[in-house]
Structure formats: C-alpha cells, structure tokens
Design a protein around this motif. Structure first.
Motif, PDB file in Angstrom:
ATOM      1  N   PHE A 127      32.003  17.438  69.873  1.00 23.80           N
ATOM      2  CA  PHE A 127      31.527  18.150  70.812  1.00 23.80           C
ATOM      3  C   PHE A 127      32.533  18.636  71.609  1.00 23.80           C
ATOM      4  CE2 PHE A 127      28.169  15.908  69.366  1.00 23.80           C
ATOM      5  CZ  PHE A 127      26.848  16.600  69.480  1.00 23.80           C
ATOM      6  N   CYS A 128      32.455  19.966  71.884  1.00 23.97           N
ATOM      7  CA  CYS A 128      33.783  20.646  72.529  1.00 23.97           C
ATOM      8  C   CYS A 128      33.168  21.109  74.074  1.00 23.97           C
ATOM      9  CB  CYS A 128      34.206  21.732  72.011  1.00 23.97           C
ATOM     10  SG  CYS A 128      35.590  22.548  72.814  1.00 23.97           S
ATOM     11  N   PHE A 129      33.424  20.280  75.070  1.00 24.48           N
ATOM     12  CA  PHE A 129      32.777  20.637  76.295  1.00 24.48           C
ATOM     13  C   PHE A 129      33.872  21.598  77.160  1.00 24.48           C
ATOM     14  CE2 PHE A 129      30.729  16.812  75.455  1.00 24.48           C
ATOM     15  CZ  PHE A 129      29.410  17.302  75.510  1.00 24.48           C
ATOM     16  N   LEU A 130      33.578  22.831  77.401  1.00 23.37           N
ATOM     17  CA  LEU A 130      34.730  23.692  78.253  1.00 23.37           C
ATOM     18  C   LEU A 130      34.552  23.396  79.487  1.00 23.37           C
ATOM     19  CD1 LEU A 130      33.731  27.182  76.006  1.00 23.37           C
ATOM     20  CD2 LEU A 130      35.456  25.400  75.544  1.00 23.37           C
ATOM     21  N   PRO A 131      35.614  23.842  80.299  1.00 19.81           N
ATOM     22  CA  PRO A 131      35.550  23.888  81.630  1.00 19.81           C
ATOM     23  C   PRO A 131      34.424  24.340  82.369  1.00 19.81           C
ATOM     24  CG  PRO A 131      37.927  24.307  80.788  1.00 19.81           C
ATOM     25  CD  PRO A 131      36.947  24.636  79.586  1.00 19.81           C
ATOM     26  N   ASP A 132      34.083  23.707  83.611  1.00 18.07           N
ATOM     27  CA  ASP A 132      32.796  24.038  84.104  1.00 18.07           C
ATOM     28  C   ASP A 132      32.958  25.564  84.480  1.00 18.07           C
ATOM     29  OD1 ASP A 132      30.106  24.044  85.143  1.00 18.07           O
ATOM     30  OD2 ASP A 132      31.256  23.112  87.162  1.00 18.07           O
ATOM     31  N   GLY A 133      31.546  26.286  83.977  1.00 21.27           N
ATOM     32  CA  GLY A 133      31.855  27.490  84.485  1.00 21.27           C
ATOM     33  C   GLY A 133      32.041  28.523  83.429  1.00 21.27           C
ATOM     34  N   PHE A 164      33.419  27.618  54.703  1.00 19.55           N
ATOM     35  CA  PHE A 164      34.027  26.863  53.293  1.00 19.55           C
ATOM     36  C   PHE A 164      35.540  26.854  53.288  1.00 19.55           C
ATOM     37  CE2 PHE A 164      29.469  26.041  52.647  1.00 19.55           C
ATOM     38  CZ  PHE A 164      29.500  24.849  51.901  1.00 19.55           C
ATOM     39  N   LYS A 165      35.999  28.165  53.377  1.00 23.11           N
ATOM     40  CA  LYS A 165      37.194  28.159  53.033  1.00 23.11           C
ATOM     41  C   LYS A 165      38.317  27.418  54.266  1.00 23.11           C
ATOM     42  CE  LYS A 165      37.387  32.692  51.100  1.00 23.11           C
ATOM     43  NZ  LYS A 165      37.515  34.155  51.078  1.00 23.11           N
ATOM     44  N   SER A 166      37.849  27.462  55.386  1.00 20.14           N
ATOM     45  CA  SER A 166      38.578  26.722  56.465  1.00 20.14           C
ATOM     46  C   SER A 166      38.174  25.361  56.590  1.00 20.14           C
ATOM     47  CB  SER A 166      38.445  27.578  57.939  1.00 20.14           C
ATOM     48  OG  SER A 166      37.045  27.453  58.133  1.00 20.14           O
ATOM     49  N   GLY A 167      36.915  24.896  56.172  1.00 27.66           N
ATOM     50  CA  GLY A 167      36.418  23.594  56.170  1.00 27.66           C
ATOM     51  C   GLY A 167      36.108  23.048  57.687  1.00 27.66           C
ATOM     52  N   GLN A 168      35.721  24.386  58.362  1.00 27.51           N
ATOM     53  CA  GLN A 168      35.318  24.047  59.756  1.00 27.51           C
ATOM     54  C   GLN A 168      34.111  25.032  59.919  1.00 27.51           C
ATOM     55  OE1 GLN A 168      39.169  25.581  61.507  1.00 27.51           O
ATOM     56  NE2 GLN A 168      39.516  23.444  61.970  1.00 27.51           N
ATOM     57  N   ALA A 169      33.447  24.806  61.148  1.00 24.32           N
ATOM     58  CA  ALA A 169      32.114  25.536  61.471  1.00 24.32           C
ATOM     59  C   ALA A 169      32.236  25.432  62.990  1.00 24.32           C
ATOM     60  CB  ALA A 169      30.855  25.119  60.987  1.00 24.32           C
ATOM     61  N   VAL A 170      31.926  26.413  63.739  1.00 25.59           N
ATOM     62  CA  VAL A 170      31.867  26.208  65.194  1.00 25.59           C
ATOM     63  C   VAL A 170      30.364  26.654  65.569  1.00 25.59           C
ATOM     64  CG1 VAL A 170      32.585  27.209  67.409  1.00 25.59           C
ATOM     65  CG2 VAL A 170      34.221  26.563  65.587  1.00 25.59           C
ATOM     66  N   VAL A 171      29.722  25.904  66.399  1.00 28.91           N
ATOM     67  CA  VAL A 171      28.362  26.427  66.591  1.00 28.91           C
ATOM     68  C   VAL A 171      28.529  26.596  68.418  1.00 28.91           C
ATOM     69  CG1 VAL A 171      26.000  25.730  66.813  1.00 28.91           C
ATOM     70  CG2 VAL A 171      27.660  24.726  65.155  1.00 28.91           C
ATOM     71  N   VAL A 172      27.803  27.828  68.832  1.00 26.09           N
ATOM     72  CA  VAL A 172      27.888  28.121  70.118  1.00 26.09           C
ATOM     73  C   VAL A 172      26.371  28.370  70.679  1.00 26.09           C
ATOM     74  CG1 VAL A 172      30.175  28.924  70.323  1.00 26.09           C
ATOM     75  CG2 VAL A 172      28.401  30.658  69.651  1.00 26.09           C
ATOM     76  N   GLY A 183      44.130  29.218  72.023  1.00 25.55           N
ATOM     77  CA  GLY A 183      43.318  28.461  73.351  1.00 25.55           C
ATOM     78  C   GLY A 183      42.181  27.801  72.891  1.00 25.55           C
ATOM     79  N   PHE A 184      41.351  28.838  72.191  1.00 30.24           N
ATOM     80  CA  PHE A 184      40.164  28.243  71.758  1.00 30.24           C
ATOM     81  C   PHE A 184      40.076  27.259  70.575  1.00 30.24           C
ATOM     82  CE2 PHE A 184      36.191  28.345  69.012  1.00 30.24           C
ATOM     83  CZ  PHE A 184      35.384  28.317  69.851  1.00 30.24           C
ATOM     84  N   ASP A 185      41.163  27.528  69.602  1.00 31.59           N
ATOM     85  CA  ASP A 185      41.697  26.560  68.590  1.00 31.59           C
ATOM     86  C   ASP A 185      41.973  25.237  69.122  1.00 31.59           C
ATOM     87  OD1 ASP A 185      40.845  28.311  66.734  1.00 31.59           O
ATOM     88  OD2 ASP A 185      42.808  28.890  66.121  1.00 31.59           O
ATOM     89  N   ALA A 186      42.885  25.273  70.203  1.00 35.66           N
ATOM     90  CA  ALA A 186      43.071  23.960  71.021  1.00 35.66           C
ATOM     91  C   ALA A 186      42.037  23.172  71.481  1.00 35.66           C
ATOM     92  CB  ALA A 186      44.325  24.273  71.734  1.00 35.66           C
ATOM     93  N   ALA A 187      41.204  24.036  72.261  1.00 34.93           N
ATOM     94  CA  ALA A 187      40.144  23.522  72.680  1.00 34.93           C
ATOM     95  C   ALA A 187      39.126  22.477  71.643  1.00 34.93           C
ATOM     96  CB  ALA A 187      38.888  24.368  73.549  1.00 34.93           C
ATOM     97  N   THR A 188      39.034  23.347  70.500  1.00 35.11           N
ATOM     98  CA  THR A 188      37.973  22.502  69.570  1.00 35.11           C
ATOM     99  C   THR A 188      38.859  21.502  68.880  1.00 35.11           C
ATOM    100  OG1 THR A 188      38.597  24.684  68.144  1.00 35.11           O
ATOM    101  CG2 THR A 188      36.773  24.431  69.348  1.00 35.11           C
ATOM    102  N   ALA A 189      40.161  21.799  68.696  1.00 38.16           N
ATOM    103  CA  ALA A 189      40.793  20.666  68.119  1.00 38.16           C
ATOM    104  C   ALA A 189      40.690  19.286  68.950  1.00 38.16           C
ATOM    105  CB  ALA A 189      42.268  21.007  67.902  1.00 38.16           C
TER     106      ALA A 189
END
Length: 642
Positions: free
Chosen positions: A340-346, A259-267, A360-366
């Motif tokens: 949807f954040c699709f990470l590099p294969d593997g 709530f504070k960040s306005g973001q949620a990540v699901v793994v 790096g993770f923030d850049a991928a989700t952004a």
C-alpha cells in the motif's frame, strides 16, 4: 471450458516447449544439448547471472533450480503473459494447428449474444470518438489537454465525448439498425419505467471506453464536464459483457508489462491509470469505482505476486484502501499479498508523476507498506491501550480479522506475528507509563551496543532468534525441536522460551496477560532485529537480521529459507552433542566403566554422522545460494553466521 487431457497432450507433442520458452530466453550454448532435448538459460522469472533454468523437451517440463518455478507449456504462458488457462490453451492450439472442440450450443448462443453486444459498444465508441473530434467536443478536448494527455494517448485510449443531448447516441445507433433492446442491454440507453421515451445514459461527458482482456469495448466510463455535475464519474451498469466486480481498467495493456517487470500498480481512477501509462508506467490498472472484490484480487495476483495499491492521499483514498484490505484478507495465500502506497494528502498519482516524474513515483511505490504494516497502522492509530479491557478489544479486533483468512498457513503466520508484535507493544506502553516516557512510537530508543558474549555459536544463535521473529511459521512448524535446542547464551534461551510460549496452540491466554514474557533485555533483542538501517522504528525492515543473513535481500524462496533455518538448528544441536561428549570424556578420566564407554562410542558415531550431514547440507545450500544472488551480490551461506 474443460479440455480433455488427450487434447492437451497433442498440443504439447506438436509444439516443442523449447520453441515456446526460447522466445523469452537466450539458451546457454555451453550447457544446452539440443540433440537430447536439454536446454539451459537464465531464469525468466528472477534475476540471475548463471543459468539455472532448465527445459526438458522430452518430458515437456521446465524447472528453475534457483527460484523453484516449474511447469509445462500452459503454465509458462499463464505465468509470463498473465493469460487464463483457457486462453493459454486457445493460443497454443492455434500455434500448434490443433482444432479445439466446438462449444455446446447453449454456450455458443451466449457467446454470439455477447459478440453482438460488443459490436454495439464498438459502434458507440466510434460515435463518441467522432464527437470528441467534432466542434461540439471542444470542451472535452480542452479538458483532456488541461490534464496533459498527448494526441497519441488520446488515440490509444480512444477518448470520446457524449454530447449533452437526450438521444444523440440512440439516434446514431438506430441509423445503424441496432434495436433499442440491444442499446438498453448494452447499458447505453435507459428506458424509464413510466413509459416515457428512452434516452442516452451518458450526456455531456468525457468518455473512456472500458475494454476486456481481448481489447473489445464492453463498457464506458464518463467524467462530467460540468463543474457542478453529479456524479463526477459514471460507469456503465452491469451487462452480459461488463461485470464491475471482475474487471480492471487497462488490464489487457498492463498484463504483459506487469509480468516482465514483476510489478503491478493499482490506482483508483482510469484517468490516473492513463496518465501513468503515458508517463511510461505501463504495468498500471484501475479499479472501476467499486470496492475490491475477491475476483479482482485473484486477477491482480496473475499480474504480480504483490501488487501496489496506490490510491489518492486524501481521506477518501485512505478509506478506499482500508476497504480493499478487508476484501483481501480472506483470500490471502502463501507467496501472494499486496502493498500500500499512501500519497501525501491531497495528491493523486497523476499529480505525483507531473511534479516528480517517473522516478518520484517509483520511489513512492518502492517505499510502500506491506499489507501487514498497513493493517497494523490502521488499527493502532485509533487504539487506546490504557486499560486491560482496551488491550483485549484491540487483540480481538486483530483476531477477528485474521480469522477470515482461509489459508491455514497464512492465518497461523499472521496470528504469531501479531502475538509477538502485540506483546512487544503492550510491554512498551506499560513501561512508558511506569517511566513517564513520552515516546509514542511503540518502541524505546535504540539500545546501547553491547559486546558480543563469549558463548559458542553466538552468531548462529542470534540468527536463529531473528529468523524465528521474521518467519514465525518456521517457529510454529518446528516448535518442539526448537523448545529443546541447546542454546549456549542465556538471553537467547529466554527469548526462545518466550516465543515458544506465544506459539503454544494449547494456550488460550490473551496476549495482554503474557506481556511479562518480554522484559527489558528481551524487548531490546526484538528491537535489534526490527529497526531499519538508520535506527528508526520501522518494524518490518529486519535490517539487523539481513545484515547477518544478506541473502534475505533477494527475497529467496521460502523453501530455501526453511532449509537454511533447519541447517542452523543442526549446527546448534551438533555443538550440543560436542559439549555432551566433552562432558562424558571429562568424567571418563575419573571413572570409566563399560556403560560410559558405550555412551561415548555412540555419541562419537552420532557426531561423525551429523558432521557429515551438516557439511553436505551446507555445501548444497551454498551452491543454491550462489544461484539466488541478485546482480548486486549477497553473501554465501558460509558467511552468514557471524
């Protein structure tokens, strides 16, 4: 539990709303008047520099005049901390010193039973933790260290170890006077149907407790430590405490940071979630090895309006994300979606954080795709469009998916978006075949920049076209007015006519039969609005539109976008009235009669009124635009139509 309105009113009366809100904001001393119960602050729901968030203690209401957020005590708590309504009532009742009514006897018995089972799970968690620290937990400790988990993380998440023994936990619980029936009901022990003795469900596994919204241990996830062991991950079964389809791992920790960040990540996995949490990404939750359910989707929207699903980049992860899409579609609603954040294969999220860090993770989700783009890419990647039948099959596939959306407004928007997108795609593929082009991206090369035509309000008309494309629901709601709009540019007129044809609900014509609506010039206009700043084909970016309407960078509320859109229509119509009056005046120079005079007088009066309305609306929108600017700054409404 249902709460009587009198009870809610008593809680509101005893606890000033300004006291509750004041824990999260700093009041503006210049505008705030405590004696009148009038408080102002910068909004806790969106970024702003000047205070537009108002609390009225007399009415027990808050409202932000920038983003539109509003509500009372209970709404504020559910919106800022992710609590359910009953949880918010319980919390505020305790703070206000208001006694809640006792639950009915049957509900009390159920709660007592759940509490007893939670006590059993807590005993099991302590047993597993003890075994993790003991000599026979060495393999589990080594695995946790190999994964890079720090001692404080192991303690926070209560890592444990289930001995590779048939009944070690069962014997421990029996010594604590736990009946075997409760062990079975808690999902910790399995009782065979053939009469053999019961045995531990988890054996030889690294154990992670699964906690509910209150932080109580209600289940476990166990990872095998045997390289050949199956299944790799084993969760507790369904119990009176644990319902896989409604729970999310780490939800009780992630709720407030989300709530504070306005973001949620699901793994996908709880170990990935723990690794991200350890790295400082605290707004992370994990699914529990099952396909998304409607309940989980709705719960995630209480964390953030557009959670990012970040699954492993292998085929299984992509497949899981695609299954999630099908579960999300039916419950989509205005203002809520997924990315949807699709990470590099593997690579999984843990790998990414270890190799590239949080940045790096923030850049991928952004860079995550919108739900619409994920669906589009999924279907287009396997579609063949070389025959009318295959085009029709693709269109039906989309139609069937969109038909599952229950929210009519969202469903209609997807229908219009897809019609425009499919029409453009079908035209481009047909042109490629005609020209022998090898471009497979679905878009032609960027069009040659052309000089701006010398037509009145060219910039406003261009902006109008882009908004119709980005917000087709505006086109749908105002299609009759749009169809008669006096556009001065011929290209804009044809573009408007093509969009209105696609938006016509009375037409049952397949999109494949309407692809002729977008010829080369209209196709280039679509392309102009749907490429990113580098000129690459990324149809969701709308960077050209954002350049004309910079405030869109801050994702303004839809009601503001619609108000601005209607203002642009007013401006275009006003120019049409001016042109009409000019024509009448030219005619009057040659042949002025009473009828013409009356028409001119009526037009002049109408023009005066409309000009005043436009000026007033523009001032109101410009004032609101200032409040909606982000810290980086965007343009005022006055500078939009260029």
């Amino acid at each position: 539990m249902r709460f009587d309105n009198r009870l809610l009113d008593e809680i509101r009366a005893r606890l000033p709303l300004s006291d509750l809100v004041g824990r999260r904001v700093t009041w503006d001393r210049r505008k705030t008047q405590p004696g009148k119960g009038d408080y102002w602050a910068c909004c806790p729901f969106h970024q702003e520099k000047s205070p537009s968030f108002h609390v009225d203690d007399r009415r027990n209401r808050y409202k932000c005049f920038g983003c539109g957020a509003s509500g009372d005590h209970f709404r504020f708590l559910t919106e800022t901390e992710g609590l359910s309504f009953p949880e918010a009532v319980e919390r505020l009742a305790e703070q206000a010193g208001v006694a809640l009514p006792a639950p009915d006897p049957q509900a009390a018995r159920r709660e007592k039973k759940r509490a007893s089972l939670a006590d059993v799970c807590e005993l099991a968690a302590r047993f597993f933790q003890g075994e993790f620290s003991a000599p026979r937990g060495e393999t589990a400790r080594n695995y946790a260290l190999k994964r890079g988990f720090k001692p404080e993380t192991l303690g926070e998440f209560r890592f444990g170890y289930a001995p590779d023994s048939r009944d070690a936990l069962k014997r421990f619980l029996a010594l604590k006077d736990v009946p075997e029936d409760m062990m079975v009901e808690a999902g910790l022990v399995i009782r065979p149907d053939d009469g053999r003795p019961s045995y531990d469900r988890f054996r030889g596994r690294l154990m992670i407790p699964i906690q509910d919204d209150r932080g109580r241990v209600v289940a476990f996830g166990g990872r095998t430590l045997d390289p050949d062991g199956q299944p790799k991950y084993l969760n507790s079964p369904e119990t009176p405490l644990f319902h896989k389809g409604t729970m999310l791992f780490n939800a009780h920790r992630a709720r407030e940071p989300a709530f504070k960040s306005g973001q949620a990540v699901v793994v996908e996995g709880y170990l990935d979630a723990i690794a991200l949490w350890q790295a400082g990404i605290h707004h992370v939750v994990a699914s529990l090895g099952t396909a998304f359910t409607e309940d989980q989707v709705l719960r995630l929207w209480r964390f953030a309006p557009e959670p990012v699903i970040c699954f492993d980049g292998d085929a299984a992860g992509v497949s899981a994300a695609h299954r999630a899409i099908d579960r999300i579609f039916p419950v989509l609603k205005s203002g809520y979606s997924f990315q949807f954040c699709f990470l590099p294969d593997g690579m999984d999220p843990d790998d990414l954080v270890r190799k590239q860090g949080v940045a790096g993770f923030d850049a991928a989700t952004a860079a995550a795709q919108s739900l619409f783009e994920a669906v589009w890419d999924r279907e287009i990647s396997v579609a063949r469009l070389d025959t009318p039948e295959r085009k029709a099959a693709l269109e039906k596939q989309f139609d069937d998916m969109v038909a599952t959306i229950r929210d009519e407004r969202v469903r209609r928007r997807y229908q219009l978006d897809l019609k425009v997108r499919l029409s453009n795609l079908f035209f481009e593929r047909s042109r490629q075949r005609r020209n022998g082009s090898k471009d497979q991206a679905g878009f032609s090369a960027a069009p040659v920049r052309q000089s701006v035509p010398d037509t009145p309000l060219f910039g406003t008309e261009r902006l109008f076209c882009g908004l119709c494309l980005k917000y087709p629901d505006l086109l749908d709601r105002h299609v009759e007015r749009i169809a008669g709009l006096p556009l001065s540019d011929a290209l804009h007129q044809r573009f408007r006519d093509a969009l209105c044809r696609l938006a016509d609900r009375s037409l049952e014509t397949p999109v494949a039969e309407l692809e002729h609506l977008f010829d080369d010039s209209l196709h280039q206009l679509v392309h102009e609005f749907t490429v990113n700043a580098e000129g690459a084909s990324r149809s969701a970016s709308f960077s050209a539109l954002v350049q004309r309407f910079p405030l869109l960078k801050s994702n303004p509320p839809e009601d503001f976008v619609e108000a601005a859109f209607l203002h642009f229509l007013d401006v275009i119509e006003l120019r049409g009235l001016e042109a009409e009056l000019e024509s009448e005046m030219a005619q009057a120079e040659e042949d002025l009669d009473e009828a013409l005079w009356n028409r001119m007088r009526a037009l002049t009066q109408d023009l005066g009124r409309r000009r005043e309305e436009c000026a007033r609306t523009e001032g109101e929108l410009a004032e609101r635009a200032k409040k909606l600017r982000t810290a980086s700054g965007t343009a005022d409404l006055e500078a939009l139509a260029k």
